[in-house]
Scaffold this active site. Sequence first.
Site, short mmCIF file in Angstrom:
data_model
loop_
_atom_site.label_atom_id
_atom_site.label_comp_id
_atom_site.label_asym_id
_atom_site.label_seq_id
_atom_site.Cartn_x
_atom_site.Cartn_y
_atom_site.Cartn_z
CG ASP A 257 -3.16 81.85 66.09
OD1 ASP A 257 -2.56 82.48 65.22
OD2 ASP A 257 -4.39 81.97 66.30
C1 GLC Z 1 -6.65 83.43 64.26
C2 GLC Z 1 -5.42 84.26 63.98
C3 GLC Z 1 -4.98 85.12 65.14
C4 GLC Z 1 -6.20 85.51 65.95
C5 GLC Z 1 -6.77 84.26 66.58
C6 GLC Z 1 -8.05 84.54 67.37
O1 GLC Z 1 -6.54 82.19 63.65
O2 GLC Z 1 -4.26 83.60 63.50
O3 GLC Z 1 -4.31 86.25 64.60
O4 GLC Z 1 -5.84 86.43 66.97
O5 GLC Z 1 -7.02 83.24 65.62
O6 GLC Z 1 -9.05 84.96 66.50
#
Ligand code: GLC
Length: 725
Positions: A257
């Site tokens: 993430d």
């Molecule tokens: C965010 C979220 C995740 C998302 C990623 C890219 O912080 O936790 O669900 O896909 O970053 O945007």
Amino acid sequence: MSRIDALLGAMTLTEKLGQLTMTAAGSAVTGPFIAGDSTDAIRAGSIGNLLNLMGAEPVRELQRIAVEESRLGIPLLIALDVIHGYRTLFPVPLAETALFDPEVWERTAREAAREASAEGIAMTFAPMLDVARDPRWGRGVEGFGEDPWVGGCLARAKVRGYQGSDLSAADALAAVAKHYGAYGAVTAGREYAAVDVSERALREVHLPPFEAAVTAGVSSVMPAFTDLAGIPMTAHAGLLREWLRGRLGFDGVIVSDYNAIGELIAHGVASDRAQAAALALRAGVDIDMMADAYRYGLPEALQRGLVSAALIDEAVRRVLRLKERLGLFEDPYRRGTSPESSTAMAERRRFARAVGARAIVMLKNAGDALPLADSLRRLLVVGPLADAAAEMRGPWHAAASADGCVSVLAGLRAALPQMRIEHALGVDIDVEDTSAIATALRRCRQSDAVVLCLGEASLMSGEAASRASLDLPGRQRTLTESICKHARSCGKPVIAVLFSGRPLAVPWLIEQADAVLAAWFLGAEAGHAIADVITGKVSPSGRTPVSWPRAVGQVPIFFGQRPSGRPADPANRYSSRYLDVANDPLFAFGHGLSYGRFKLSSLRVTPESLGADETLAIQVDVLNEGRRAAQETVFLFTHRPLASVTRPLLELKGFAKIELRPGESATVTLQLPATELRYLGPDLQPVLEAGAVEILVGPCADRAQLLQKTVQVRASGASRLPPPS
Ligand code: GLC
């Protein structure tokens, strides 16, 4: 020699680490840009993947640089959060779950994949598969609610929908099952907080939707930000390398993430970026999203002997294999070359409207206040979400613009051109100012009925949107009480339309309004969908995928609770209950009214004694006693009153839907294989134990409304069955 072997043999360390790096990008009037970097990084091969870049032109330009101006010409993987649509938004996932229709769940993903890939996107960070049982946490809006069995159904549908039958096709997206695992169980519902769940809860509740996604062939998995019992998921070798890859056989890409690898330092398990990168790589994380830990930390980790070159090559190989499966090497411009036809876009909006109407859950309809009577001539549409097109998008809206969405006011005016429709704000969503209520009241006096549009702002749910209260924000309750007091005094119906990314604890609203529609966030066609239900063009059929609490003090609240040794007994102080609130939810999982009236009868279950390799046939008769055609959803639950471990009071094992005209009846049939009656024994191994099983069928997870039969399971010779495949 394979393409991947040849590339690996030719790549420098910088180029290898570039394939393990995903950086945010965007497009400005000056052209596409890369967060904290430049397009030179693409030319140098030190960034191999991008997220958040939207628009066919900027995507094509950066892809062209990678393919034509870098040394090895490895195509970029372009990813985005296409959570419930790209430019045409469908209802948010929690709303869409309310349809309990896997075909629709698959088709909305397929439509979103077509629209996003037509502008060059090749991966979506979806489906979100976190079981959510604590509505204080904001991200339940992105998922399927409280039940893991529903989660498994949705996981399979979404992976099929996004990826299609051929991942190299121009309209296929690589799907990412996220956030692995148990993210929804954050302490006190507070975003990004620590997670502590039992091994049983992990294995029986939180992991099954991810297992379903892996079995369905999901291309990628994203670990959660959170730690699980002291080990951050981004560094959890046990659940990533051993369970996901080893036990489930997942051979796809694990993408971290956003900055999650860098955050291992804040978690307190890494002293610096090199150690954080080593922990994540050793756990099996292939792509570093936005931490630059791999790019700048792994060279030092190599020197310090924290990782091996072979481990880096293993990760690069998986990333290159995903790009190959996506067809990016064959034709890096395959996605984004053919714009969609206006016919396809128009059809998509029609579909979004139909899905929106079916996602609405009618929580209450006293005195058949809905559908609106044809005799009405003057309507007041009031409240902070009455004319709020932008809010209808929900918290993850990709490339969808606000002006592409239809507000409730616009939808009702389009549906009722002959009616005089007034609008009043009343109060803002979250402001302590009641000065505009007087105007709303004045207009209420000049109307025959009121549509009261209340709720949360779209950014009060989703990521980083935990709330300690489950009530309506601002002075919306004051507005409601003023409107309802007046309306009651002159017999005007008040229809409340409630927008939220979570179930809200609003018993006072349910008490005062004549009818209440849970409208979640319905996307592009929200206003038309709501008007279709309010006018009676569509009978509401949505069923809530979450239990609605009476008070925030009840959470986590869900139907699959295990029994207590002192079950609630109003006559016994020393039993499992609250002094100040009933135990049961305001509305049970599966609740949802329609314009029909359904009666279930004659539950039949055969055979009455079941062997390990047999299947139960469950039949129930459904009659529509109402005056209007409508759709009913019938849920199948089981319960084990006696087992080697305590079992949930209800376990969902199936559902079926049926459309019936007034007076019409039909038989619904459900199948239940004995293997679905397995659970983890005391040693956490799957077992099918002999004994009684209660079969319960009905409209929601309220035992008082369920028909019940008991069957006997004859355990096979070995009561232990092989672990789930
Ligand atoms: C965010 C979220 C995740 C998302 C990623 C890219 O912080 O936790 O669900 O896909 O970053 O945007």
